[in-house]
Scaffold this motif. Structure first.
Motif, mmCIF file in Angstrom:
data_model
loop_
_atom_site.group_PDB
_atom_site.id
_atom_site.type_symbol
_atom_site.label_atom_id
_atom_site.label_comp_id
_atom_site.label_asym_id
_atom_site.label_seq_id
_atom_site.Cartn_x
_atom_site.Cartn_y
_atom_site.Cartn_z
ATOM 1 N N ILE A 1 6.121 -1.674 -10.396
ATOM 2 C CA ILE A 1 5.140 -1.171 -11.346
ATOM 3 C C ILE A 1 5.784 -0.025 -12.113
ATOM 4 N N THR A 2 5.435 0.126 -13.379
ATOM 5 C CA THR A 2 5.969 1.285 -14.103
ATOM 6 C C THR A 2 5.152 2.510 -13.712
ATOM 7 N N SER A 3 5.713 3.671 -13.945
ATOM 8 C CA SER A 3 5.003 4.897 -13.603
ATOM 9 C C SER A 3 3.698 5.011 -14.402
ATOM 10 N N ARG A 4 3.693 4.561 -15.660
ATOM 11 C CA ARG A 4 2.457 4.603 -16.451
ATOM 12 C C ARG A 4 1.410 3.644 -15.891
ATOM 13 N N GLN A 5 1.833 2.441 -15.495
ATOM 14 C CA GLN A 5 0.887 1.492 -14.901
ATOM 15 C C GLN A 5 0.311 2.031 -13.596
ATOM 16 N N LEU A 6 1.137 2.693 -12.821
ATOM 17 C CA LEU A 6 0.663 3.295 -11.576
ATOM 18 C C LEU A 6 -0.392 4.354 -11.875
ATOM 19 N N TRP A 7 -0.125 5.191 -12.871
ATOM 20 C CA TRP A 7 -1.100 6.207 -13.276
ATOM 21 C C TRP A 7 -2.412 5.539 -13.700
ATOM 22 N N GLU A 8 -2.322 4.453 -14.464
ATOM 23 C CA GLU A 8 -3.526 3.747 -14.917
ATOM 24 C C GLU A 8 -4.319 3.199 -13.738
ATOM 25 N N GLU A 9 -3.637 2.714 -12.714
ATOM 26 C CA GLU A 9 -4.314 2.224 -11.513
ATOM 27 C C GLU A 9 -5.047 3.368 -10.807
ATOM 28 N N ILE A 10 -4.407 4.517 -10.749
ATOM 29 C CA ILE A 10 -5.022 5.677 -10.092
ATOM 30 C C ILE A 10 -6.232 6.162 -10.890
ATOM 31 N N GLN B 1 0.830 -1.191 0.000
ATOM 32 C CA GLN B 1 0.000 0.000 0.000
ATOM 33 C C GLN B 1 0.869 1.247 0.000
ATOM 34 N N VAL B 2 0.439 2.227 -0.776
ATOM 35 C CA VAL B 2 1.149 3.503 -0.833
ATOM 36 C C VAL B 2 0.159 4.626 -0.549
ATOM 37 N N SER B 3 0.677 5.735 -0.060
ATOM 38 C CA SER B 3 -0.137 6.926 0.137
ATOM 39 C C SER B 3 -0.056 7.764 -1.125
ATOM 40 N N VAL B 4 -1.204 8.119 -1.669
ATOM 41 C CA VAL B 4 -1.248 8.959 -2.857
ATOM 42 C C VAL B 4 -1.731 10.334 -2.432
ATOM 43 N N LEU B 5 -0.924 11.342 -2.738
ATOM 44 C CA LEU B 5 -1.236 12.721 -2.384
ATOM 45 C C LEU B 5 -1.606 13.475 -3.649
ATOM 46 N N TYR B 6 -2.711 14.178 -3.594
ATOM 47 C CA TYR B 6 -3.205 14.921 -4.750
ATOM 48 C C TYR B 6 -3.045 16.415 -4.488
ATOM 49 N N PHE B 7 -2.547 17.128 -5.488
ATOM 50 C CA PHE B 7 -2.327 18.566 -5.357
ATOM 51 C C PHE B 7 -3.045 19.309 -6.476
ATOM 52 N N ALA B 8 -3.454 20.543 -6.177
ATOM 53 C CA ALA B 8 -4.027 21.471 -7.155
ATOM 54 C C ALA B 8 -5.138 20.805 -7.960
ATOM 55 N N ARG B 9 -5.032 20.831 -9.276
ATOM 56 C CA ARG B 9 -6.096 20.314 -10.151
ATOM 57 C C ARG B 9 -6.353 18.827 -9.922
ATOM 58 N N SER B 10 -5.336 18.056 -9.607
ATOM 59 C CA SER B 10 -5.556 16.626 -9.373
ATOM 60 C C SER B 10 -6.438 16.412 -8.140
ATOM 61 N N ALA B 11 -6.288 17.238 -7.115
ATOM 62 C CA ALA B 11 -7.138 17.135 -5.928
ATOM 63 C C ALA B 11 -8.584 17.493 -6.269
ATOM 64 N N GLU B 12 -8.755 18.514 -7.108
ATOM 65 C CA GLU B 12 -10.110 18.894 -7.528
ATOM 66 C C GLU B 12 -10.764 17.750 -8.291
ATOM 67 N N LEU B 13 -10.039 17.143 -9.222
ATOM 68 C CA LEU B 13 -10.601 16.079 -10.051
ATOM 69 C C LEU B 13 -10.855 14.799 -9.255
ATOM 70 N N ALA B 14 -9.964 14.474 -8.340
ATOM 71 C CA ALA B 14 -10.124 13.253 -7.542
ATOM 72 C C ALA B 14 -11.147 13.449 -6.420
ATOM 73 N N VAL C 1 10.008 0.732 -7.772
ATOM 74 C CA VAL C 1 9.966 -0.312 -6.753
ATOM 75 C C VAL C 1 9.455 0.375 -5.493
ATOM 76 N N LEU C 2 8.199 0.107 -5.189
ATOM 77 C CA LEU C 2 7.532 0.806 -4.095
ATOM 78 C C LEU C 2 7.617 -0.003 -2.814
ATOM 79 N N GLN C 3 7.813 0.699 -1.722
ATOM 80 C CA GLN C 3 7.824 0.091 -0.398
ATOM 81 C C GLN C 3 6.510 0.424 0.296
#
Length: 83
Positions: free
Chosen positions: A27-36, A1-14, A67-69
């Motif tokens: 996970i690749t950065s693109r795959q992580l984005w797709e999961e989000i 599990q990771v903590s995802v922090l949203y800022f500015a426009r991403s916080a508004e959209l999420a 490689v996420l911890q």
């Protein structure tokens, strides 16, 4: 599990500023984005402008392997306007 922090426009959209997500450890950065985006489809509109910060280091969306911890912070940094 990771903590995802949203800022500015991403916080508004999420609709929130922080959440915990379960993602694969490697996970690749693109795959992580797709999961989000699966959780918050409205974020798709900023895909071409967003940058991650993983453990406070910038990562562009692409094939970069992360490689996420457990407990890592992933910040979603959208473009910030201003002068």
């Amino acid at each position: 599990q990771v903590s995802v922090l949203y800022f500015a426009r991403s916080a508004e959209l999420a609709g929130l500023r922080c959440e915990t997500l379960s993602v694969p450890r490697q996970i690749t950065s693109r795959q992580l984005w797709e999961e989000i985006v699966k959780v918050h489809p409205r974020l798709a509109v900023i895909q071409d402008q967003v940058v991650f910060a993983v453990r406070q280091e910038y990562v562009l969306l692409g094939d970069h392997l992360l490689v996420l911890q457990p407990g890592d912070e992933v910040a979603i940094i959208p473009p910030i306007s201003g002068g």
